[in-house]
Design a protein around this motif. Sequence first.
Motif, PDB file in Angstrom:
ATOM      1  N   LEU A   1      38.686  40.321  49.410  1.00 49.21           N
ATOM      2  CA  LEU A   1      39.697  41.309  49.433  1.00 49.21           C
ATOM      3  C   LEU A   1      39.392  42.414  50.193  1.00 49.21           C
ATOM      4  O   LEU A   1      38.433  43.105  50.094  1.00 49.21           O
ATOM      5  N   ASN A   2      40.420  42.954  50.954  1.00 48.75           N
ATOM      6  CA  ASN A   2      40.197  44.404  51.445  1.00 48.75           C
ATOM      7  C   ASN A   2      41.199  45.427  50.552  1.00 48.75           C
ATOM      8  O   ASN A   2      42.351  45.086  50.466  1.00 48.75           O
ATOM      9  N   PHE A   3      40.576  46.609  50.663  1.00 44.69           N
ATOM     10  CA  PHE A   3      41.388  47.666  49.875  1.00 44.69           C
ATOM     11  C   PHE A   3      41.634  48.826  50.622  1.00 44.69           C
ATOM     12  O   PHE A   3      40.840  49.115  51.480  1.00 44.69           O
ATOM     13  N   THR A   4      42.578  49.620  50.469  1.00 40.95           N
ATOM     14  CA  THR A   4      42.908  50.641  50.954  1.00 40.95           C
ATOM     15  C   THR A   4      43.600  51.762  49.997  1.00 40.95           C
ATOM     16  O   THR A   4      44.594  51.276  49.380  1.00 40.95           O
ATOM     17  N   ASP A   5      42.940  52.821  49.972  1.00 43.32           N
ATOM     18  CA  ASP A   5      43.588  53.809  48.772  1.00 43.32           C
ATOM     19  C   ASP A   5      44.276  54.737  49.800  1.00 43.32           C
ATOM     20  O   ASP A   5      43.928  55.851  50.582  1.00 43.32           O
ATOM     21  N   ASN A   6      45.638  54.664  49.690  1.00 45.42           N
ATOM     22  CA  ASN A   6      46.687  55.663  50.391  1.00 45.42           C
ATOM     23  C   ASN A   6      47.250  56.640  49.248  1.00 45.42           C
ATOM     24  O   ASN A   6      48.231  56.344  48.743  1.00 45.42           O
ATOM     25  N   SER A   7      46.672  57.818  49.250  1.00 48.58           N
ATOM     26  CA  SER A   7      47.154  58.954  48.343  1.00 48.58           C
ATOM     27  C   SER A   7      47.234  58.366  46.940  1.00 48.58           C
ATOM     28  O   SER A   7      48.187  58.808  46.287  1.00 48.58           O
ATOM     29  N   GLY A   8      46.222  57.792  46.493  1.00 47.69           N
ATOM     30  CA  GLY A   8      46.107  57.524  45.254  1.00 47.69           C
ATOM     31  C   GLY A   8      46.784  55.884  44.791  1.00 47.69           C
ATOM     32  O   GLY A   8      46.601  55.489  43.840  1.00 47.69           O
ATOM     33  N   THR A   9      47.345  55.495  45.848  1.00 48.67           N
ATOM     34  CA  THR A   9      48.008  53.956  45.568  1.00 48.67           C
ATOM     35  C   THR A   9      46.972  53.044  46.312  1.00 48.67           C
ATOM     36  O   THR A   9      46.611  53.268  47.493  1.00 48.67           O
ATOM     37  N   VAL A  10      46.639  52.002  45.513  1.00 45.46           N
ATOM     38  CA  VAL A  10      45.698  51.053  45.756  1.00 45.46           C
ATOM     39  C   VAL A  10      46.360  49.923  46.584  1.00 45.46           C
ATOM     40  O   VAL A  10      47.139  49.162  45.876  1.00 45.46           O
TER      41      VAL A  10
ATOM     42  N   TYR B   1      35.908  48.073  37.857  1.00 45.36           N
ATOM     43  CA  TYR B   1      36.175  49.090  38.831  1.00 45.36           C
ATOM     44  C   TYR B   1      37.321  49.851  38.082  1.00 45.36           C
ATOM     45  O   TYR B   1      38.514  49.236  37.950  1.00 45.36           O
ATOM     46  N   SER B   2      37.064  51.066  38.202  1.00 48.98           N
ATOM     47  CA  SER B   2      38.224  52.156  37.797  1.00 48.98           C
ATOM     48  C   SER B   2      39.101  52.430  38.932  1.00 48.98           C
ATOM     49  O   SER B   2      38.678  52.030  40.106  1.00 48.98           O
ATOM     50  N   LEU B   3      40.205  52.963  38.666  1.00 52.00           N
ATOM     51  CA  LEU B   3      41.006  53.465  39.642  1.00 52.00           C
ATOM     52  C   LEU B   3      40.519  54.311  40.984  1.00 52.00           C
ATOM     53  O   LEU B   3      40.737  54.228  41.985  1.00 52.00           O
ATOM     54  N   ALA B   4      39.494  55.249  40.155  1.00 51.01           N
ATOM     55  CA  ALA B   4      38.796  56.102  41.216  1.00 51.01           C
ATOM     56  C   ALA B   4      37.647  55.338  42.023  1.00 51.01           C
ATOM     57  O   ALA B   4      37.336  55.840  43.255  1.00 51.01           O
ATOM     58  N   ASP B   5      37.297  54.336  41.777  1.00 52.82           N
ATOM     59  CA  ASP B   5      36.428  53.433  42.422  1.00 52.82           C
ATOM     60  C   ASP B   5      36.791  52.652  43.625  1.00 52.82           C
ATOM     61  O   ASP B   5      36.141  52.468  44.806  1.00 52.82           O
ATOM     62  N   PHE B   6      38.118  52.858  43.975  1.00 55.79           N
ATOM     63  CA  PHE B   6      38.958  52.020  44.882  1.00 55.79           C
ATOM     64  C   PHE B   6      38.932  52.803  46.080  1.00 55.79           C
ATOM     65  O   PHE B   6      38.761  52.430  47.324  1.00 55.79           O
ATOM     66  N   ASN B   7      38.905  54.130  46.143  1.00 55.35           N
ATOM     67  CA  ASN B   7      38.604  54.855  47.016  1.00 55.35           C
ATOM     68  C   ASN B   7      37.345  54.801  47.882  1.00 55.35           C
ATOM     69  O   ASN B   7      37.282  54.790  49.175  1.00 55.35           O
ATOM     70  N   ASP B   8      36.216  54.415  47.356  1.00 57.66           N
ATOM     71  CA  ASP B   8      34.867  54.006  47.893  1.00 57.66           C
ATOM     72  C   ASP B   8      34.923  52.506  48.478  1.00 57.66           C
ATOM     73  O   ASP B   8      34.473  52.121  49.524  1.00 57.66           O
ATOM     74  N   LEU B   9      35.842  51.695  47.717  1.00 60.44           N
ATOM     75  CA  LEU B   9      35.780  50.187  48.139  1.00 60.44           C
ATOM     76  C   LEU B   9      36.557  50.367  49.398  1.00 60.44           C
ATOM     77  O   LEU B   9      36.225  49.083  50.254  1.00 60.44           O
ATOM     78  N   SER B  10      37.520  50.999  49.838  1.00 61.44           N
ATOM     79  CA  SER B  10      38.362  50.810  51.054  1.00 61.44           C
ATOM     80  C   SER B  10      37.230  50.979  52.097  1.00 61.44           C
ATOM     81  O   SER B  10      37.689  50.544  53.292  1.00 61.44           O
ATOM     82  N   ALA B  11      36.177  51.908  52.031  1.00 59.43           N
ATOM     83  CA  ALA B  11      35.333  51.832  53.169  1.00 59.43           C
ATOM     84  C   ALA B  11      34.498  50.829  53.356  1.00 59.43           C
ATOM     85  O   ALA B  11      33.393  50.862  54.255  1.00 59.43           O
ATOM     86  N   LYS B  12      34.168  49.827  52.450  1.00 60.67           N
ATOM     87  CA  LYS B  12      33.311  48.873  52.442  1.00 60.67           C
ATOM     88  C   LYS B  12      33.505  47.764  52.998  1.00 60.67           C
ATOM     89  O   LYS B  12      32.652  46.659  53.003  1.00 60.67           O
ATOM     90  N   GLY B  13      34.655  47.424  53.338  1.00 64.42           N
ATOM     91  CA  GLY B  13      35.195  46.248  53.900  1.00 64.42           C
ATOM     92  C   GLY B  13      35.440  45.278  52.987  1.00 64.42           C
ATOM     93  O   GLY B  13      35.822  45.365  51.655  1.00 64.42           O
ATOM     94  N   PRO B  14      35.520  43.786  53.358  1.00 61.41           N
ATOM     95  CA  PRO B  14      35.864  42.752  52.271  1.00 61.41           C
ATOM     96  C   PRO B  14      34.884  42.836  51.017  1.00 61.41           C
ATOM     97  O   PRO B  14      33.772  42.977  51.060  1.00 61.41           O
ATOM     98  N   ILE B  15      35.591  42.657  49.945  1.00 61.21           N
ATOM     99  CA  ILE B  15      35.025  42.694  48.450  1.00 61.21           C
ATOM    100  C   ILE B  15      35.070  41.225  47.942  1.00 61.21           C
ATOM    101  O   ILE B  15      36.089  40.715  48.084  1.00 61.21           O
ATOM    102  N   SER B  16      33.903  40.568  47.392  1.00 64.55           N
ATOM    103  CA  SER B  16      33.996  39.311  47.081  1.00 64.55           C
ATOM    104  C   SER B  16      34.732  39.311  45.910  1.00 64.55           C
ATOM    105  O   SER B  16      34.853  40.125  44.848  1.00 64.55           O
ATOM    106  N   THR B  17      35.337  38.161  45.329  1.00 63.93           N
ATOM    107  CA  THR B  17      36.058  37.789  44.232  1.00 63.93           C
ATOM    108  C   THR B  17      35.380  36.775  43.436  1.00 63.93           C
ATOM    109  O   THR B  17      34.218  36.143  43.795  1.00 63.93           O
ATOM    110  N   LEU B  18      35.716  36.561  42.429  1.00 62.63           N
ATOM    111  CA  LEU B  18      35.289  35.388  41.378  1.00 62.63           C
ATOM    112  C   LEU B  18      35.518  33.946  42.070  1.00 62.63           C
ATOM    113  O   LEU B  18      34.561  33.032  41.578  1.00 62.63           O
ATOM    114  N   ALA B  19      36.235  33.761  43.090  1.00 63.34           N
ATOM    115  CA  ALA B  19      36.418  32.559  43.903  1.00 63.34           C
ATOM    116  C   ALA B  19      35.150  32.353  44.654  1.00 63.34           C
ATOM    117  O   ALA B  19      34.970  31.249  44.885  1.00 63.34           O
ATOM    118  N   GLY B  20      34.466  33.437  45.030  1.00 61.36           N
ATOM    119  CA  GLY B  20      33.148  33.291  45.831  1.00 61.36           C
ATOM    120  C   GLY B  20      33.700  32.930  47.417  1.00 61.36           C
ATOM    121  O   GLY B  20      34.703  32.767  47.774  1.00 61.36           O
TER     122      GLY B  20
END
Length: 265
Positions: free
Chosen positions: A151-160, A127-146
Amino acid sequence: MEFSRIFMISCSVFLLCSSLAYGQAASPPAPAAMSPSPTPAPAPAPAYVNLTYLLSVAGPFHNFLDYLESTKVMDTFQNQANNTEQGITIFVPKDSAFKALKKPSLSNLSNDQLKSLILFHAMPKFYSLADFNDLSAKGPISTLAGGQYTLNFTDNSGTVHLNSGWSKTKVTSAVHSTDPVAIYQVDKVLLPEAIFGTDIPPMPAPAPAPAPDVSPSADAPSADSKGSASPSKSSQSTSSSHRSRNLGIWSQLVLALLGGWILFL
């Protein structure tokens, strides 16, 4: 006769030349030589990404590297980075983030819990930094721990910003962001809710305080001496009361005798 012979020879030569010319015209032309087609050059193999080197030259990330090696999670990260098409995204806390952990302490985790916690710091995709803007609207994202390790993401004016359900942190810098590997520095250790949310590992019991020394001092009177002192005092008071009573009786007898002697005179 001579003319007839010449005529026959001429006819024979003409027929022979005609047959040769017809044979050359009827025979198909020889095929043109085919030049071989060039073989396409093989595509260059992707460069091997050494995560240990990347984390060693940045940071300092010594604590995270130690956990990667001790839990064998580094092998999982390297395989995901170099042997899959999806790539990997890793969130790395600095050494100061581990030192800031006071409660809960990672020393109370089991080996499996600690391994899940380290796997929780990576996602099985680049995931590039630009991709996190889309991830913030997708809800919880799976990690390698399964499983429940999301994790939940929020892009606040470019700060993830990242929310694990138990701890919140943010991306402070991009250490490496070239497909297939993205490494981002975060200011806190990611603590998964699946481990800390419902059953916080117990803190180690404090060492028992030393018992106070209750042995009696040499100068302090013992219980026996106190007990023995009380009867002596009571016996002394009893004997003095007996003496006073006996003295009174003798005084009365002496006075009575003196009175009787005076009356007799």
